[in-house]
Design a protein around this motif. Sequence first.
Motif, PDB file in Angstrom:
ATOM      1  N   LEU A 156     -10.225  35.006  80.965  1.00 13.77           N
ATOM      2  CA  LEU A 156      -9.470  35.872  81.868  1.00 13.77           C
ATOM      3  C   LEU A 156     -10.418  36.475  82.898  1.00 13.77           C
ATOM      4  O   LEU A 156     -11.611  36.652  82.629  1.00 13.77           O
ATOM      5  CB  LEU A 156      -8.755  36.982  81.089  1.00 13.77           C
ATOM      6  N   SER A 157      -9.893  36.779  84.071  1.00 12.85           N
ATOM      7  CA  SER A 157     -10.783  37.274  85.133  1.00 12.85           C
ATOM      8  C   SER A 157     -10.379  38.643  85.674  1.00 12.85           C
ATOM      9  O   SER A 157     -11.082  39.201  86.506  1.00 12.85           O
ATOM     10  CB  SER A 157     -10.833  36.265  86.285  1.00 12.85           C
ATOM     11  N   ARG A 158      -9.255  39.195  85.176  1.00 14.16           N
ATOM     12  CA  ARG A 158      -8.837  40.525  85.632  1.00 14.16           C
ATOM     13  C   ARG A 158      -8.184  41.286  84.475  1.00 14.16           C
ATOM     14  O   ARG A 158      -7.065  40.988  84.079  1.00 14.16           O
ATOM     15  CB  ARG A 158      -7.859  40.434  86.818  1.00 14.16           C
ATOM     16  N   VAL A 159      -8.927  42.247  83.944  1.00 11.03           N
ATOM     17  CA  VAL A 159      -8.444  43.083  82.838  1.00 11.03           C
ATOM     18  C   VAL A 159      -8.394  44.527  83.322  1.00 11.03           C
ATOM     19  O   VAL A 159      -9.356  45.005  83.936  1.00 11.03           O
ATOM     20  CB  VAL A 159      -9.372  42.965  81.606  1.00 11.03           C
ATOM     21  N   ARG A 181     -14.397  42.303  87.194  1.00 15.09           N
ATOM     22  CA  ARG A 181     -13.354  41.627  86.402  1.00 15.09           C
ATOM     23  C   ARG A 181     -12.637  42.584  85.454  1.00 15.09           C
ATOM     24  O   ARG A 181     -11.658  42.203  84.802  1.00 15.09           O
ATOM     25  CB  ARG A 181     -13.970  40.463  85.605  1.00 15.09           C
ATOM     26  N   SER A 216      -3.528  43.445  90.134  1.00 13.78           N
ATOM     27  CA  SER A 216      -2.833  42.281  89.568  1.00 13.78           C
ATOM     28  C   SER A 216      -3.542  41.716  88.330  1.00 13.78           C
ATOM     29  O   SER A 216      -3.965  40.561  88.292  1.00 13.78           O
ATOM     30  CB  SER A 216      -2.711  41.194  90.646  1.00 13.78           C
ATOM     31  N   PRO A 217      -3.673  42.547  87.272  1.00 15.27           N
ATOM     32  CA  PRO A 217      -4.412  42.105  86.084  1.00 15.27           C
ATOM     33  C   PRO A 217      -3.634  41.091  85.253  1.00 15.27           C
ATOM     34  O   PRO A 217      -2.413  40.986  85.346  1.00 15.27           O
ATOM     35  CB  PRO A 217      -4.611  43.406  85.307  1.00 15.27           C
ATOM     36  N   GLU A 218      -4.386  40.386  84.411  1.00  4.49           N
ATOM     37  CA  GLU A 218      -3.780  39.445  83.469  1.00  4.49           C
ATOM     38  C   GLU A 218      -3.556  40.082  82.105  1.00  4.49           C
ATOM     39  O   GLU A 218      -2.896  39.496  81.242  1.00  4.49           O
ATOM     40  CB  GLU A 218      -4.692  38.228  83.319  1.00  4.49           C
ATOM     41  N   PHE A 219      -4.132  41.277  81.901  1.00  4.68           N
ATOM     42  CA  PHE A 219      -4.035  41.932  80.592  1.00  4.68           C
ATOM     43  C   PHE A 219      -4.243  43.434  80.777  1.00  4.68           C
ATOM     44  O   PHE A 219      -5.071  43.844  81.588  1.00  4.68           O
ATOM     45  CB  PHE A 219      -5.105  41.384  79.644  1.00  4.68           C
ATOM     46  N   LEU A 261      -1.884  36.888  73.393  1.00  4.63           N
ATOM     47  CA  LEU A 261      -2.155  35.679  74.176  1.00  4.63           C
ATOM     48  C   LEU A 261      -1.331  34.489  73.687  1.00  4.63           C
ATOM     49  O   LEU A 261      -0.938  33.630  74.474  1.00  4.63           O
ATOM     50  CB  LEU A 261      -3.650  35.341  74.141  1.00  4.63           C
ATOM     51  N   ASN A 301       5.038  41.457  83.878  1.00  2.00           N
ATOM     52  CA  ASN A 301       4.885  40.488  82.781  1.00  2.00           C
ATOM     53  C   ASN A 301       3.426  40.378  82.309  1.00  2.00           C
ATOM     54  O   ASN A 301       2.862  39.290  82.197  1.00  2.00           O
ATOM     55  CB  ASN A 301       5.425  39.117  83.213  1.00  2.00           C
ATOM     56  N   ILE A 302       2.823  41.558  82.025  1.00  2.00           N
ATOM     57  CA  ILE A 302       1.428  41.611  81.574  1.00  2.00           C
ATOM     58  C   ILE A 302       1.405  42.007  80.099  1.00  2.00           C
ATOM     59  O   ILE A 302       2.013  43.011  79.715  1.00  2.00           O
ATOM     60  CB  ILE A 302       0.612  42.658  82.371  1.00  2.00           C
TER      61      ILE A 302
END
Length: 309
Positions: free
Chosen positions: A151-154, A176, A236-239, A107, A279-280
């Motif tokens: 974060l809201s999408r893992v 999530r 479309s996850p953030e992580f 992060l 880019n995750i």
Amino acid sequence: MKTGLIYDDIYLEHNERGHPENKDRLISIVQELEARGLFKHVIKIKPRRAVVEEVSLNHDIGYIQEIHDFCLAGGGYLDPDTYAYSMSYETALYAVGAVLEGIDGLLSKEVEAVFCAIRPPGHHAERSKAMGFCLFNNIAIGAHYLLKKGLSRVFIIDFDAHHGNGTQRSFYEEDRVFYFSSHEYPFYPGTGSAEERGVGKGYGYTYNVPLSAGAGDKEFEEIYSKLVPKLIREYSPEFLLVSAGYDIHKDDPLTFLNVSTEGIGKIVENILKTAKDLNIPILFALEGGYNLKALAQSVALTIEKMLEA
């Protein structure tokens, strides 16, 4: 990719000679990484000791206390497969802490990818139950930690030969966190049918690909070059968190899949390519793998792929 490697000798303190999940697993990995000269190319990160509040993001406080007290009393077997002795509680806290430390490094962009060479593994551990060699669910705690950070999408990928029942249950009613698993079925622990899709707002955010004994490179290439990238792009996850179980290897003594070392390399390559394209940040945490040579070679290849990505 700027790759972090998290390891500590504390992970050798949880041990049962003759059990398939013993300290030799990590000793063999470290020896292979040294032989290939990989330590000089990775960013070495020390794990921290997770605190009870962090573990309780996924586990019942009473259960955490139970493991603590069990180990303090000298330990033994928690179920027919799962042992814990005097140092196992501490070791398990450092396994969780490795994942959390890795997440923080990703992060803060100090690293772009992380491999956690940890044990005990985690994906079978449920909220109040140790099973399948697992005490605390490292990856599930990591996902909860990310949610707590806003974060809201893992997205969790679990390619262990055994279905991650504990991780699935943690997020079965949650939109999530997307849980994806490919695994041998029917097989231990008996969960992971294609019909298990989640419930309530979590419906559609669990995706299982059960595979018959003998499934190998061809089947896994299809899953990880086409299906998984598609699901990740749609969500479309953030992580990205990966439960990296190398017991899918054809030489593993506990399972009946037929993936070659090169096949494992392709799985990792496909996951990394999708992470890089989108880019995750991505973190791998060790789960299963019980043929020492196959395990060591597969982990070393994973880290080589991360460095090359």
